[in-house]
Every structure is written in C-alpha cells, then in structure tokens.
Design a protein around this motif. Structure first.
Motif, PDB file in Angstrom:
ATOM      1  N   UNK A 187     -13.442  11.910 -52.146  1.00  0.00           N
ATOM      2  CA  UNK A 187     -13.301  13.230 -52.088  1.00  0.00           C
ATOM      3  C   UNK A 187     -12.556  13.925 -53.340  1.00  0.00           C
ATOM      4  N   UNK A 188     -12.798  14.994 -53.522  1.00  0.00           N
ATOM      5  CA  UNK A 188     -12.330  15.394 -54.991  1.00  0.00           C
ATOM      6  C   UNK A 188     -11.296  16.690 -54.496  1.00  0.00           C
ATOM      7  N   UNK A 189     -10.004  16.685 -54.835  1.00  0.00           N
ATOM      8  CA  UNK A 189      -9.021  17.472 -54.192  1.00  0.00           C
ATOM      9  C   UNK A 189      -9.394  18.981 -54.415  1.00  0.00           C
ATOM     10  N   UNK A 190      -9.983  19.307 -55.568  1.00  0.00           N
ATOM     11  CA  UNK A 190     -10.396  20.748 -55.738  1.00  0.00           C
ATOM     12  C   UNK A 190     -11.405  21.216 -54.907  1.00  0.00           C
ATOM     13  N   UNK A 191     -12.551  20.171 -54.568  1.00  0.00           N
ATOM     14  CA  UNK A 191     -13.370  20.686 -53.455  1.00  0.00           C
ATOM     15  C   UNK A 191     -12.792  20.933 -52.204  1.00  0.00           C
ATOM     16  N   UNK A 192     -11.985  20.028 -51.591  1.00  0.00           N
ATOM     17  CA  UNK A 192     -11.305  20.065 -50.437  1.00  0.00           C
ATOM     18  C   UNK A 192     -10.462  21.326 -50.367  1.00  0.00           C
ATOM     19  N   UNK A 193      -9.733  21.704 -51.313  1.00  0.00           N
ATOM     20  CA  UNK A 193      -8.973  22.977 -51.266  1.00  0.00           C
ATOM     21  C   UNK A 193      -9.545  23.950 -51.285  1.00  0.00           C
ATOM     22  N   UNK A 194     -10.831  23.977 -51.511  1.00  0.00           N
ATOM     23  CA  UNK A 194     -11.930  25.258 -51.728  1.00  0.00           C
ATOM     24  C   UNK A 194     -12.438  25.577 -50.473  1.00  0.00           C
ATOM     25  N   UNK A 195     -12.221  24.642 -49.330  1.00  0.00           N
ATOM     26  CA  UNK A 195     -12.895  24.962 -47.906  1.00  0.00           C
ATOM     27  C   UNK A 195     -11.868  25.813 -47.154  1.00  0.00           C
ATOM     28  N   UNK A 196     -12.534  26.626 -46.091  1.00  0.00           N
ATOM     29  CA  UNK A 196     -11.855  27.257 -45.173  1.00  0.00           C
ATOM     30  C   UNK A 196     -10.851  26.443 -44.538  1.00  0.00           C
ATOM     31  N   UNK A 197      -9.600  26.792 -44.237  1.00  0.00           N
ATOM     32  CA  UNK A 197      -8.549  26.025 -43.393  1.00  0.00           C
ATOM     33  C   UNK A 197      -8.386  26.395 -42.062  1.00  0.00           C
ATOM     34  N   UNK A 198      -8.154  25.349 -41.122  1.00  0.00           N
ATOM     35  CA  UNK A 198      -7.886  25.730 -39.886  1.00  0.00           C
ATOM     36  C   UNK A 198      -6.232  25.002 -40.000  1.00  0.00           C
ATOM     37  N   UNK A 199      -5.316  26.075 -39.540  1.00  0.00           N
ATOM     38  CA  UNK A 199      -4.028  25.553 -39.829  1.00  0.00           C
ATOM     39  C   UNK A 199      -3.116  26.088 -38.576  1.00  0.00           C
ATOM     40  N   UNK A 200      -2.080  25.449 -38.566  1.00  0.00           N
ATOM     41  CA  UNK A 200      -0.900  25.995 -37.673  1.00  0.00           C
ATOM     42  C   UNK A 200       0.205  27.038 -38.114  1.00  0.00           C
ATOM     43  N   UNK A 201       0.399  27.938 -37.107  1.00  0.00           N
ATOM     44  CA  UNK A 201       1.286  28.990 -37.777  1.00  0.00           C
ATOM     45  C   UNK A 201       2.511  28.246 -38.460  1.00  0.00           C
ATOM     46  N   UNK A 202       3.374  29.121 -39.434  1.00  0.00           N
ATOM     47  CA  UNK A 202       4.387  28.526 -40.218  1.00  0.00           C
ATOM     48  C   UNK A 202       5.648  28.445 -38.955  1.00  0.00           C
ATOM     49  N   UNK A 203       5.540  29.167 -38.101  1.00  0.00           N
ATOM     50  CA  UNK A 203       6.797  29.275 -37.306  1.00  0.00           C
ATOM     51  C   UNK A 203       6.785  27.938 -36.381  1.00  0.00           C
ATOM     52  N   UNK A 204       5.868  27.472 -36.394  1.00  0.00           N
ATOM     53  CA  UNK A 204       6.103  25.973 -35.284  1.00  0.00           C
ATOM     54  C   UNK A 204       6.058  24.808 -36.089  1.00  0.00           C
ATOM     55  N   UNK A 205       5.857  24.804 -37.708  1.00  0.00           N
ATOM     56  CA  UNK A 205       6.159  23.469 -38.270  1.00  0.00           C
ATOM     57  C   UNK A 205       6.452  23.979 -39.712  1.00  0.00           C
ATOM     58  N   UNK A 206       7.640  24.708 -39.722  1.00  0.00           N
ATOM     59  CA  UNK A 206       7.818  25.624 -41.248  1.00  0.00           C
ATOM     60  C   UNK A 206       7.804  24.430 -42.266  1.00  0.00           C
ATOM     61  N   UNK A 207       8.406  23.434 -42.338  1.00  0.00           N
ATOM     62  CA  UNK A 207       8.343  22.676 -43.429  1.00  0.00           C
ATOM     63  C   UNK A 207       7.167  21.808 -43.734  1.00  0.00           C
ATOM     64  N   UNK A 266      -6.267   7.603 -49.348  1.00  0.00           N
ATOM     65  CA  UNK A 266      -7.115   6.584 -50.212  1.00  0.00           C
ATOM     66  C   UNK A 266      -8.267   6.848 -50.714  1.00  0.00           C
ATOM     67  N   UNK A 267      -8.870   7.998 -49.785  1.00  0.00           N
ATOM     68  CA  UNK A 267     -10.379   8.257 -49.921  1.00  0.00           C
ATOM     69  C   UNK A 267     -10.425   9.499 -51.198  1.00  0.00           C
ATOM     70  N   UNK A 268      -9.326   9.930 -51.522  1.00  0.00           N
ATOM     71  CA  UNK A 268      -9.487  10.854 -52.595  1.00  0.00           C
ATOM     72  C   UNK A 268      -9.573  10.225 -54.070  1.00  0.00           C
ATOM     73  N   UNK A 269     -10.614  10.989 -54.864  1.00  0.00           N
ATOM     74  CA  UNK A 269     -10.688  10.353 -56.199  1.00  0.00           C
ATOM     75  C   UNK A 269      -9.319  10.808 -56.939  1.00  0.00           C
TER      76      UNK A 269
END
Length: 313
Positions: A187-207, A266-269
C-alpha cells in the motif's frame, strides 16, 4: 422493647420453640428459667400474639409461633454471618463493581477477565455496560459507574482519574474486499489517504482522532470524511458497504465481517525519501480508569486483579 430487632429475645424464643420446655431452654442458654419465661411473656405482649400454649405439664407452639420458627432461624443465621460479611466487604470479597467498557476490549480480553474474576470473587457483582469514552467520563463524574475501560492514544489517558494501562495496539486499515487496495501487494500511503474515510466523531476518541488527522496533515492532506459512526462494528459494516476505508484498532480484526479486509502497517511501502523501515502508523492504548478517591473495596480488588495480569501488548 422492640421485639423485631432484639436478637436476644429471638434467641430465647427459638430455644423454647425447639426444646418445648422452659427449663431446658434456660439451661441451653446458660440462664435461669425465670428470665426466659419473663422474656417470652414480654415478647408476646410486644407483638400482640400468643406464641406458646402453656400448661403445668407441657409447652406447645401456637400456629403463630410455629410460623415464626423458620423465619427466626434465618434471622439469627444472617445476624451471625454479619461480622464475616463485613470483613469480606472490607477486603473487597463481596460488593459491586459497575464497569463500563469500549467495544474493542470486549472482543476477547474482557470476557476472559470477567470469567476469571467471577470465579475468584463470586460474591462481587460485576455489572457491565458498553459505552464510548465520552459517555464513560460523564458517568464517572456523576457516580453512575465505578470504573471504565477507555481507548486513547498512548500516554493520553483522561486527566483527573486514577489510570492503569491494560493494552496497547496499532491501528490497522479496514478496506472493502472489492477495492483495489484490498488486493495490492503493498500500500502506498498517499493512495490510502486519498480514499473517502469512515471515521468516529472526535468527541468519543479525541486523542486517537487527532493522531489520525496528524497522519493526513503530515503529508499535506485533509481527510475526506464520507461517514461518521460511533461503534467500531458499525464503522466496519460501513466499510463493507463500500462507503470508504477506516482506521480501526487492531483488536477490531477479531470482528470478522464479510466484505472487509484488514491491512497492517507492515503492508505499507516505504514513503519516498525514507529508508525501507516500516511505516509507523498511529497506535492506541486501553486503560482502566476510576476516581482516585474511590473507597469501594470491591473496585480495589478488581483493579488489583487487572494489574496482576500486566500490560497486554
């Protein structure tokens, strides 16, 4: 005289009820007969019910007296057990612990702990409730729970509480099975970071939320959040539905959802300009937290139990 709480009188009643003889009852109680006879008469007067039928030659229980015998036996047995129970409570061997937990610790580690703790301390009621970190902190502040298992970035446990780290783990990438990233050898990090993200709200896990954002900002990107969800299982389900990729704690990989592949760091280039050393993705830590001023001996017992198991990597 308050007959219902005078244990001496109830002991005298039980002795007479079992012996059906005032003299033998007095001997059993290491007393003379007149005080026993007087005590029973006063008891009957206090409750307004005759408990014994007496003649010169016999003593018999009335129906009311007979009905009281098993109740009085139980009362005296419970009273006798009170000192031992008080000592057990002070030692944390009996009592109640209201424990909240995040879903990630509930996949494997928490069930094993609950099973073992209940075997060691069967008289401690361990009450469990699943809740996100923000809900746990509010419940702790209101005194509605005794302790919580919360998720956070390493070293960023909630302030103002006693804390015991119990697990550390990296984040992994959840990817839809049919997505090209699921089949890529590296995996190339730039390619991964370009994908739409499913995330949790900051309030539940801020750090942890901030650590993920820092990963994007570190390479000059802003995440495209396609959908937010609170529960990790829901996030994985949304990934399975093709809404995007998600960064989740490694323990979530135990939630085997069809349509999702998990990729590790470990699977990231290696990133351009860096040596081939593995990419360092954000990690997370689970801690047991509780009010430092808590005087709950059962909670102290549970904390010691968890501490003895050490930090699980």
């Amino acid at each position: 005289m308050t007959a219902s709480i005078d244990l001496r009188v109830w002991r005298q009643f039980l002795a007479v009820a079992e012996e059906l003889h005032f003299g033998r009852a007095a001997t059993r109680l290491h007393m003379t007969q007149p005080p026993v006879t007087q005590a029973i008469a006063q008891l009957e007067k206090a409750i307004g019910v005759r408990l014994f039928d007496r003649t010169r030659r016999s003593v018999a229980l009335t129906p009311a007296g007979a009905a009281l015998v098993p109740e009085v036996r139980e009362l005296l047995a419970r009273a006798q057990a009170l000192p031992a129970r008080a000592r057990a409570a002070a030692a944390g061997e009996v009592g109640r612990v209201r424990l909240a937990f995040v879903s990630t610790i509930g996949f494997e580690r928490l069930p094993a702990w609950v099973r073992e703790f209940r075997a060691l301390c069967p008289a401690v009621a361990l009450e469990l409730v699943e809740a996100t970190g923000d809900v746990q902190l509010e419940a702790l502040a209101r005194g509605e729970i005794d302790a919580g298992l919360v998720l956070h970035s390493p070293g960023a446990a909630p302030a103002g509480l006693a804390c015991l780290a119990v697990a550390t783990e990296p984040l992994v990438l959840a990817v839809p099975t049919q997505h090209p990233l699921a089949r890529a050898r590296q995996l190339v990090l730039d390619d991964v970071l370009a994908e739409p993200l499913v995330a949790f709200p900051r309030r539940i896990l801020p750090s942890v939320h901030d650590a993920i954002l820092a990963l994007y900002h570190g390479v000059g990107r802003v995440p495209e959040v396609a959908q937010e969800a609170i529960q990790m299982q829901t996030i994985v389900n949304l990934v399975s539905g093709g809404l995007g990729v998600a960064w989740v704690p490694e323990s979530v990989t135990q939630f085997r959802r069809a349509g999702v592949v998990y990729r590790t760091e470990t699977e990231f280039a290696a990133q351009p300009g860096r040596r081939r050393a593995a990419l360092a993705l954000p990690g997370c830590e689970t801690s047991l937290v509780w009010p430092a001023a808590s005087d709950n001996p059962a909670l102290a017992r549970f904390v010691d139990f968890v501490r003895e198991r050490g930090l699980a990597q």
